[in-house]
Scaffold this active site. Structure first.
Site, short mmCIF file in Angstrom:
data_model
loop_
_atom_site.label_atom_id
_atom_site.label_comp_id
_atom_site.label_asym_id
_atom_site.label_seq_id
_atom_site.Cartn_x
_atom_site.Cartn_y
_atom_site.Cartn_z
N LYS A 76 0.85 -1.20 0.00
CA LYS A 76 0.00 0.00 0.00
C LYS A 76 0.88 1.25 0.00
O LYS A 76 1.88 1.29 0.73
CB LYS A 76 -0.92 -0.02 1.23
CG LYS A 76 -1.93 1.14 1.27
CD LYS A 76 -2.92 1.00 2.43
CE LYS A 76 -3.93 2.14 2.45
NZ LYS A 76 -4.91 2.04 3.55
N SER A 151 -9.94 2.28 2.57
CA SER A 151 -9.01 2.97 1.71
C SER A 151 -7.98 2.06 1.03
O SER A 151 -7.34 2.49 0.08
CB SER A 151 -8.25 4.02 2.53
OG SER A 151 -7.47 3.39 3.54
N SER A 175 -10.40 -0.01 6.83
CA SER A 175 -9.79 0.03 5.50
C SER A 175 -9.08 -1.22 5.02
O SER A 175 -8.70 -1.29 3.85
CB SER A 175 -8.81 1.20 5.41
OG SER A 175 -9.53 2.39 5.20
N1 GLN Z 1 -13.52 4.71 5.82
C1 GLN Z 1 -12.96 5.24 7.03
C2 GLN Z 1 -12.51 6.66 6.80
O1 GLN Z 1 -12.81 7.16 5.78
C3 GLN Z 1 -11.81 4.37 7.49
C4 GLN Z 1 -10.57 4.61 6.72
C5 GLN Z 1 -9.43 3.75 7.18
O2 GLN Z 1 -9.61 2.74 7.86
N2 GLN Z 1 -8.24 4.19 6.83
O3 GLN Z 1 -11.91 7.27 7.61
#
Ligand code: GLN
Length: 489
Positions: A76, A151, A175
């Site tokens: 990532k 994400s 995410s």
């Molecule tokens: N979807 C959540 C956010 O937008 C979690 C994102 C994540 O886990 N990095 O913050």
């Protein structure tokens, strides 16, 4: 070959049936062919990748291979890697080259794994659909008109499209698990503190945690053995004895107490997801599990609490991008303040700006007690919900996400609808617990596509070996995790 697990590919490498260079080249060829549309990888460096593969082949020939030596892994793009462009999905870091390796990159490197490339992600890991990346959206290989989740959507799409055998992700509020669910993969967020955050670009430091995304629990166990471990460079890293996460994979499940939180099966859960999850629970009963009804009464508060705390931490973490030391700097500006303002206005996208504004607001004098402090108190209550639940059961199960993959653009203009994607995952981060998603079947979309559904498995602190055991047992009697999307052959 492309559908083989890390375990199987590792055995082929050890047995000299294939070299790491050949294997890596095979995945690079697939990336050349499929990535222009899927957009899962945003940075490739074939020379670097192939030189790592050659080094792995030497390690293998010298009998110095580990379980992951020679295996190409997608990383990532939140992890700083020396010599690699590291963007975190943002224009702010569009040209930033990593000056050192993140802890996780070092660990894979030491194990002899090959860095196949950097995967796409929502900007600064903020999002649930991978539509906020400066480098463009990612397609879900199961239906190219749908999102892969976020994400870590690039990593998820890469593994689902078999562009790599496994990848890394990070999970602040879901995410790893939500994209794993939407793309038909296995993904695990470890207990907070098990994996070092050194060199992982910070979003909300009290919640961020890295973890594996792979096809199976067995493969995730091999990756957990590499990812976890004490790191003195991260003050929240836990100094615990190293574990072997494969040790419990084959334990029978008889007598396992599985808690089903009633709040996870209430209004808001899509019926197509509920059906698949219920069928998975039936399978667990056949494997000897005992079902216990439990309650996590503060579930509904987890999203509001998260959207106070995570933006608060983000507003502070992202203050370092000021155009002075690194990152984007506006070409034209007046004084220093103007340079800060223009650089940040140009470098950050809309969602990141929204979070910075919210975070700055909840931390400002006069609002701090009403928002930030209150949210911290409720965070404690959410953790207590789980403490109570684990007095009644060994493991908690439920859906990972309330729906299957949604259409690209469908929620892009409605942040609250997007935030609700994480209703079942966020509390786990707030409590610091480990959570995992595994493929549990498919639900048909209204236009007749097969869309994956994930089952979430939540464990008590440091119970990852048991979670992997629970997931592996299911993967021995089902084949959801080995199925591939159509059209990626
Ligand atoms: N979807 C959540 C956010 O937008 C979690 C994102 C994540 O886990 N990095 O913050």
């Amino acid at each position: 070959m492309i559908n083989k697990s890390l375990k199987q590919l590792g055995a082929m490498l050890q047995g000299k049936e294939i070299s790491s260079v050949e294997l890596t080249q095979e995945f690079l060829n697939r990336i050349d062919r499929l990535n222009p549309e899927i957009n899962a990888f945003i940075t490739l460096d074939k020379d670097r990748t192939l030189s790592q593969a050659r080094r792995a082949d030497e390690m293998l020939s010298a009998g110095k291979g580990t379980a992951l030596t020679g295996l190409p892994i997608g990383q990532k793009d939140i992890f700083v890697a020396k010599g690699w462009r590291t963007t975190c999905g943002s224009k702010m870091l569009e040209t930033f080259i990593g000056p050192y390796d993140a802890d996780i990159i070092e660990r894979f490197d030491a194990a002899g794994a090959v860095n196949l490339g950097k995967t796409n992600m929502d900007e600064f890991a903020m999002g649930s659909s991978n539509e906020t990346s400066y480098f463009g959206k990612v397609q879900n290989p199961w239906d190219r008109n749908r999102v892969p989740g976020g994400s870590s959507g690039g990593s998820a799409a890469a593994v689902a499209a078999r562009l790599c055998a496994a990848a890394t992700g990070t999970d602040t509020g879901g995410s790893i698990r939500q994209p794993a669910s939407l793309c038909g993969l296995s993904g695990l967020k470890p207990t907070y503190g098990l994996a070092s955050r050194f060199g992982m670009i910070a979003f909300a430091s009290s919640l961020d945690q890295s973890g594996p995304m792979a096809k199976s629990c067995e493969d995730m166990a091999l990756m957990m053995n590499v990812i976890t471990g004490f790191d003195k460079r991260d003050s929240t890293s836990l100094n615990r004895e190293k574990e072997d996460y494969t040790r419990a994979l084959n334990k029978p499940l008889a007598g396992l107490k599985v808690g089903l939180p009633k709040e996870y099966f209430a209004e808001g859960l899509g019926p197509e997801v509920a059906k698949v999850v219920q069928e998975a629970i039936v399978e667990y009963k056949k494997l000897g599990a005992q079902i216990v009804d439990i309650s996590l009464p503060n579930t509904q508060l987890s999203i509001p609490v998260y959207y106070v705390l995570a933006p608060a931490e983000a507003s502070s973490n992202l203050s370092r991008y000021d155009g002075v030391r690194y990152g984007h700097r506006a070409k034209e500006y007046g004084d220093l303040m103007d340079m800060y303002c223009k650089s940040r206005a140009e470098g950050f996208g809309a969602e990141v700006k929204r979070r910075i504004l919210i975070g700055t607001y909840v931390l400002s004098a006069g609002y701090y007690d009403a928002y930030y402090l209150k949210a911290q108190q409720i965070r404690r209550l959410i953790a207590q919900d789980f403490e109570n639940a684990f007095k009644q059961c060994d493991i908690i199960m439920g859906p990972t996400a309330p729906s299957t993959a949604f259409k690209t653009g469908e929620k892009a203009d409605d942040p609250v609808a997007m935030y609700l994607q994480d209703i079942y995952t966020i509390a786990v981060n707030l409590a610091g617990l480990p959570g995992m998603s595994i493929p549990a079947g498919f639900a048909p979309s209204e236009d007749g596509k097969r869309l994956p559904v994930g089952l979430q498995i939540i464990g008590n602190y440091f119970d990852e070996a048991r979670m992997l055991n629970v997931g592996h047992a299911y993967q021995q009697v089902t084949d959801w995790h080995t199925q591939m999307p159509e059209g990626i052959e």
